[in-house]
Motif scaffolding. Structure first.
Motif, PDB file in Angstrom:
ATOM      1  N   ILE A 194       0.836  -1.200   0.000  1.00 28.61           N
ATOM      2  CA  ILE A 194       0.000   0.000   0.000  1.00 28.61           C
ATOM      3  C   ILE A 194       0.872   1.251   0.000  1.00 28.61           C
ATOM      4  N   ASP A 195       0.780   2.000  -1.070  1.00 28.75           N
ATOM      5  CA  ASP A 195       1.479   3.282  -1.214  1.00 28.75           C
ATOM      6  C   ASP A 195       0.485   4.253  -1.856  1.00 28.75           C
ATOM      7  N   THR A 196      -0.326   4.901  -1.026  1.00 28.47           N
ATOM      8  CA  THR A 196      -1.440   5.696  -1.560  1.00 28.47           C
ATOM      9  C   THR A 196      -1.387   7.163  -1.159  1.00 28.47           C
ATOM     10  N   LEU A 197      -0.279   7.625  -0.571  1.00 31.71           N
ATOM     11  CA  LEU A 197      -0.149   9.050  -0.252  1.00 31.71           C
ATOM     12  C   LEU A 197       0.224   9.806  -1.521  1.00 31.71           C
ATOM     13  N   LYS A 198      -0.706  10.543  -2.058  1.00 28.24           N
ATOM     14  CA  LYS A 198      -0.471  11.251  -3.317  1.00 28.24           C
ATOM     15  C   LYS A 198       0.234  12.580  -3.060  1.00 28.24           C
ATOM     16  N   GLY A 199       1.342  12.795  -3.782  1.00 33.61           N
ATOM     17  CA  GLY A 199       2.035  14.069  -3.728  1.00 33.61           C
ATOM     18  C   GLY A 199       2.707  14.361  -2.408  1.00 33.61           C
TER      19      GLY A 199
END
Length: 809
Positions: A400-405
Motif C-alpha cells: 500500500i502506497d497511496t499518499l499522493k504528492g
C-alpha cells in the motif's frame, strides 16, 4: 480479509494455550517425577538411551532426547531400580527411593564399552555427533544451552562459520542469508524437512523463537538427496522440538518497545499413541532506533547528516501451528495432520538504501497452511523406510502506497510534491499502488530408503512445487502485467547410493533431475513504438550429480571431501517481483555450479574434563548464471539478474574448548572471495544489442562480506544461592571486515561506497530455578553502541537491552 485473518489467528492462539494448559494441569496432578540428563564420560549428551524404572509391581520406561534429557512421570512412592542401557556403553543400575509428591533429579553417566561384532567396532554417539560425522560438510547446532536467551534463528545462524546474515534493519526487516559466498535463495531453508517458502512471507526466520527449536543443521555446498532441493550453495534444516511431552512459555521485552512471546507444547498419550503439538508466537517492535541519515529539503537535496530516530518502521507478526495425529502404530511411526496460520503487518521506512525515506508505505500478509506428515520404518519389509510430507499454502499480501504528492525526509517532515504546472502530484512515495497478491503454493516431498545389506543402502526422493500468483492493483486496475498469469511448476527427482564398508569410511554418490516450467509476462521492444507486453513461458530440464566421502584417519580425526554439479531454479519473487521494491525479471535462468569441499575435524578429550574440537574446510565454487541483486545507490528499487560466470573460493576454521560443564570458549573465522569471471557479456537493449566488454571482470561481487568471524565464551555455575539453580554468563563478539557496496573499481575512491569494518559485543546473564523450571535472563546487544551496517549500507540497531521470563515444565 486481513482483520478476519488476524481474528482467526487469535482464536487459534487461545485454543493452543488451552490445549497446552490442559496438559499442564494433567502433569500437576501426577504423584512424582524422575528426570535428569544422560551423558558419556567425556561429557557429551547421549540421545536414544533406554531408561527404565522398576519395582513394587511398577514398570515404566523412556528414552533420552536430543539433549540427553529424560523424564518419567506418575511414579508412586516406593523403592525402585533405575536402569540405563545404550549400545556401545556399559549398562548401569541405580537404587532409587520415591517418597511423596516430589520431583527427583538423577543425572546418569555412561562409560564406553567397545566391543567387536563381525570385526566391526560399535560406539554409541549422539545425534549431533552422527550428523557432524556424515560425509557432507555440515554444522549441527543444538539450542539446549540458549533456550533462555532472547535470540532467534537468524542470530543463531550468524554464529556458524561460513554464514553471514545481512539485515535491512531491526525486528521483521528483510534479510539475506549468505553461506560460503552464496546468498539469497541459493541456500534453501526447511522446517522439519518442509521448505519454509511454502509457509508464506508472514513466516520468516527472524520470527521463529529459539524455544521452538531443538537443533539447526547447516549443509554447506553439497546437499543430501533426502532434502529434495535445488539449492546451489547449501541448505538449512530447522528441527523443532521432538519431545513427547513438553510445555514451554516465554515472554521477553526490550529496547525499541520490542515484545516477543511464545508458547510451545506437546502431549502424547503413551497408551493410545495420540499426539497433540502446538506452537504459537507473537512479535512486535517499533524499531525506532537511531540512525545517522541524510537530511533532505523540499527539493530532495541533502543539506546535512544527523542522528535521527526511525519513525515509520513498526512491525508485528503472529503465528499459530497445531498438529495432531498418532505415533508408534503398526501402520505409521508418525502420522500428523496440521494447520498453521500466520500474519504480519509492517511499516516500510526505506527502500533498498537509506537515500530514500518513507512515511506512509505499509505491507501486510496473511497465510493459512494445512499439512500432513507420515513416516514408517520397515514398511512391508525390513529395511524399507518411507516418509512423506505435503503442505498447501494460501496467502494474501498487500503493498500500500497511496499518499499522493507527499514525500518525507528523515526528520519526519512532510513535503508536498507538485508537477511542472503547479498541480499536486498524483504519484505515491515510491509508486502509487494498492496491490493485492493472492498466492497459492503446493509443496510435497516423498523419500524412500532401502537397506540392501549391512554396508549398502539406496534412497529415492521426489519433490514437487507449484506456485500461482494473481495480482490486482486498485490504483491501476488496468495494469497490463497483472492480466497475465504468474505460475511456476518445479519437479526435482534424486537418487543416492550409500556405501559404508566399515566404521572408518562411508561414501555417498547421487544424481538429481531438475525440471522448471514458468508462465509470466515480459515487455518487448522497450521504449520503441512497438513496445508491448506478452505472455512468456520457459521450460527447462537439467541434470546434477555428485559424491561425498568421509574417512577417519584416527579415531579423533576425520577428513571429508565432496563434489556436486548442481542447479538452482529461480524462485517466484525473483521472477515475478514483490509488488514494491523488487521488479520482475522473467528472463532469469537457472543457476548452475560445481561445488568442491575439503575439510577435517579433530576432537580430543584429556583428563575427562577438557574437551577440544578443531575443524576447518576449503571451499571452491565455479558458478554460471549466478542470480544476484542489482541495485543503484540512489534508487529505492532493485531487481535480480544473472551473472554469466563467477568463481568463489574460501577457507573457514573453528575451534571449541569445554572445561567440565563450567566454562566454554569457541571461535570461528571465514575468508571468502567471489568474483565475476565473464570477460564479455551480452547486452540486449533498445540502444544497442550484442557482446560487450565486461568492466567488472575479476572484481569481487559487491555487497558481500569477505572476512568475518565470531568469538563465544561463557561460564555456568550450579546451585548459586539456592539448590537446583543455575547461573549462566555468556559473551559474544562479532567481527566483519570492510567490504564494497558496489563493484570495487567504481567505489574504491569513494568512502560512501565502502561498508566500514565492524565489531560488536553482546553479553547475557541468565538464572534458573528448580532445575530449569523457572528462568529469567537479561541481555545487552551491541554493548559499545557501535555503528553497524549491512545490506547496501543500511544501518542496524545500536545498543539494546532485553529481559526474558521463561517457564519450562
Amino acid at each position: 480479509m486481513r482483520k478476519a485473518s488476524l481474528r482467526l489467528i487469535g482464536i487459534l492462539f487461545i485454543l493452543a494455550i488451552y490445549a497446552i494448559n490442559g496438559y499442564a494441569e494433567l502433569n500437576i496432578k501426577n504423584s512424582s517425577k524422575l528426570f535428569g540428563t544422560v551423558k558419556s564420560a567425556q561429557g557429551e549428551a547421549l540421545t536414544g538411551v533406554n531408561i527404565i524404572i522398576s519395582g513394587n509391581n511398577f514398570f515404566k520406561g523412556t528414552v533420552s532426547d536430543i539433549d540427553g534429557k529424560y523424564e518419567i512421570t506418575t511414579i508412586p512412592s516406593g523403592e525402585y531400580i533405575l536402569k540405563a542401557t545404550f549400545i556401545g556403553f556399559k549398562p548401569i543400575e541405580i537404587p532409587i527411593t520415591i517418597d511423596g509428591n516430589q520431583d527427583y533429579k538423577t543425572n546418569l553417566n555412561l562409560n564406553t564399552d567397545n566391543f567387536k561384532l563381525e570385526d566391526i567396532q560399535v560406539n554409541g554417539k549422539s545425534i549431533l555427533t552422527k550428523i557432524s560425522e556424515a560425509p557432507f560438510e555440515v554444522a549441527a547446532v543444538s539450542t539446549a544451552k540458549i533456550q533462555n536467551s532472547t535470540t532467534d534463528v537468524k542470530a543463531i545462524l550468524n554464529k556458524v562459520s561460513g554464514v553471514r546474515i545481512q539485515e535491512e534493519g531491526g525486528l521483521g526487516s528483510n534479510s539475506t542469508f549468505s553461506l560460503n559466498g552464496f546468498s539469497g535463495d541459493q541456500v534453501k531453508f526447511f522446517l522439519d524437512g518442509i521448505p519454509i517458502d511454502n509457509y508464506g512471507s508472514s513466516f520468516s526466520l527472524g520470527d521463529i523463537p529459539v524455544n521452538m527449536i531443538e537443533r539447526i543443521e547447516v549443509y554447506k555446498g553439497v546437499v543430501p538427496v533426502w532434502l529434495g532441493t535445488d539449492a546451489l550453495g547449501g541448505a538449512v534444516n530447522i528441527i523443532t522440538n521432538k519431545k513427547s511431552k513438553l510445555l514451554d512459555f516465554s515472554y521477553s521485552y526490550g529496547s525499541f518497545n520490542t515484545h516477543r512471546a511464545s508458547v510451545n507444547g506437546t502431549f502424547t498419550n503413551e497408551e493410545t499413541g495420540f499426539m497433540l503439538k502446538a506452537n504459537a508466537f507473537y512479535n512486535y517492535s517499533d524499531n525506532n532506533y537511531k540512525v545517522n541519515a541524510p537530511i533532505t529539503n523540499s527539493n530532495g537535496n541533502i543539506v546535512n547528516y544527523q542522528d535521527v530516530e526511525r519513525f515509520h518502521d513498526r512491525y508485528k507478526s503472529g503465528t499459530v501451528k497445531i498438529e495432531a495425529g498418532v505415533t508408534n502404530k503398526s501402520y505409521a511411526d508418525k502420522l500428523l495432520f496440521g494447520i498453521m496460520g500466520s500474519a504480519n503487518d509492517k511499516q516500510v521506512q526505506t527502500g533498498v538504501t537509506m537515500r530514500t525515506v518513507y512515511g506512509g508505505i505499509v505491507t501486510n500478509s496473511q497465510s493459512f497452511t494445512p499439512s500432513i506428515k507420515y513416516s514408517k520404518k520397515d514398511l512391508f519389509t525390513e529395511g524399507l523406510d518411507i516418509s512423506f510430507s505435503a503442505a498447501y499454502n494460501s496467502s494474501e499480501s498487500q503493498v500500500i502506497d497511496t499518499l499522493k504528492g507527499i514525500t518525507y525526509n528523515w526528520l519526519g517532515e512532510r513535503f508536498v510534491s507538485t508537477t511542472s504546472n503547479g498541480q499536486v502530484s498524483e504519484d505515491g512515495e515510491n509508486y502509487r499502488t494498492f496491490t493485492t497478491l493472492n498466492d497459492d503454493d503446493i509443496s510435497s516431498q516423498l523419500n524412500l530408503g532401502y537397506q540392501i545389506n549391512k554396508t549398502s543402502s539406496v534412497s529415492l526422493n521426489y519433490a514437487y512445487n507449484y506456485f500461482h500468483r494473481k495480482a490486482f492493483d486498485k490504483e491501476h486496475p488496468d495494469e497490463i502485467s497483472n492480466l497475465f498469469p504468474n505460475a511456476l511448476n518445479k519437479h526435482i527427482l534424486g537418487f543416492a547410493y550409500q556405501l559404508n564398508l566399515n566404521k572408518k569410511w562411508n561414501t555417498t554418490v547421487f544424481g538429481k533431475m531438475y525440471h522448471l516450467n514458468t508462465k509470466a509476462s515480459r515487455v518487448e521492444d522497450f521504449a520503441l513504438e512497438t513496445q508491448r507486453t506478452i505472455e512468456y513461458r520457459t521450460n527447462t530440464n537439467n541434470w546434477g550429480y555428485g559424491i561425498a566421502s568421509a574417512y577417519f584417519i584416527l579415531p579423533e580425526l576425520q577428513v571429508k571431501a565432496s563434489y556436486e554439479h548442481t542447479y538452482r531454479l529461480p524462485k517466484p519473487e525473483e521472477l515475478f517481483g514483490d509488488g514494491l521494491f523488487i521488479q520482475a525479471n522473467s528472463d532469469l535462468g537457472p543457476e548452475q555450479s560445481d561445488n568442491y569441499n575439503i575439510g577435517a575435524n579433530y576432537k580430543y578429550t584429556f583428563n575427562s574434563n577438557h574437551h577440544i574440537k578443531i575443524g576447518g574446510s576449503y571451499i571452491y565454487r565455479n558458478a554460471n548464471d549466478l542470480i544476484h541483486t542489482v541495485a543503484v545507490f540512489a534508487n529505492p528499487q532493485t531487481h535480480f539478474d544473472n551473472l554469466s560466470k563467477t568463481k568463489a573460493w574460501g577457507i573457514e576454521g573453528n575451534a571449541e574448548y569445554n572445561w567440565k560443564e563450567i566454562f566454554h570458549l569457541s571461535t570461528n573465522i571465514t575468508y571468502q572471495k567471489i568474483t565475476d569471471q565473464a570477460k564479455r557479456v551480452y547486452n540486449e537493449s533498445y540502444t544497442g544489442t550484442g557482446w560487450q566488454r565486461n568492466f567488472h571482470y575479476g572484481f569481487r561481487v559487491p555487497n558481500m562480506p569477505y572476512l568475518f568471524g565470531n568469538i563465544n565464551a561463557g561460564f555456568s555455575f550450579n546451585n548459586v544461592l539456592l539448590s537446583a539453580s543455575k547461573l549462566d554468563f555468556n559473551y559474544h563478539l562479532n567481527y566483519v571486515d570492510e567490504y564494497f557496496l558496489t563493484w570495487a573499481e567504481m567505489g574504491s575512491n569513494n568512502e560512501d561506497y565502502v561498508i566500514p569494518q565492524q565489531t560488536s559485543h553482546d553479553i547475557e546473564l541468565s538464572y534458573s530455578l528448580k532445575n530449569g523450571k523457572y528462568n529469567i535472563s537479561a541481555e545487552c546487544r551491541n554493548l559499545l553502541d557501535a555503528k553497524l551496517y549491512d545490506k547496501f549500507y543500511l544501518q542496524k540497531p545500536g545498543r539494546a537491552f532485553y529481559i526474558k521470563l521463561r517457564y519450562n515444565l
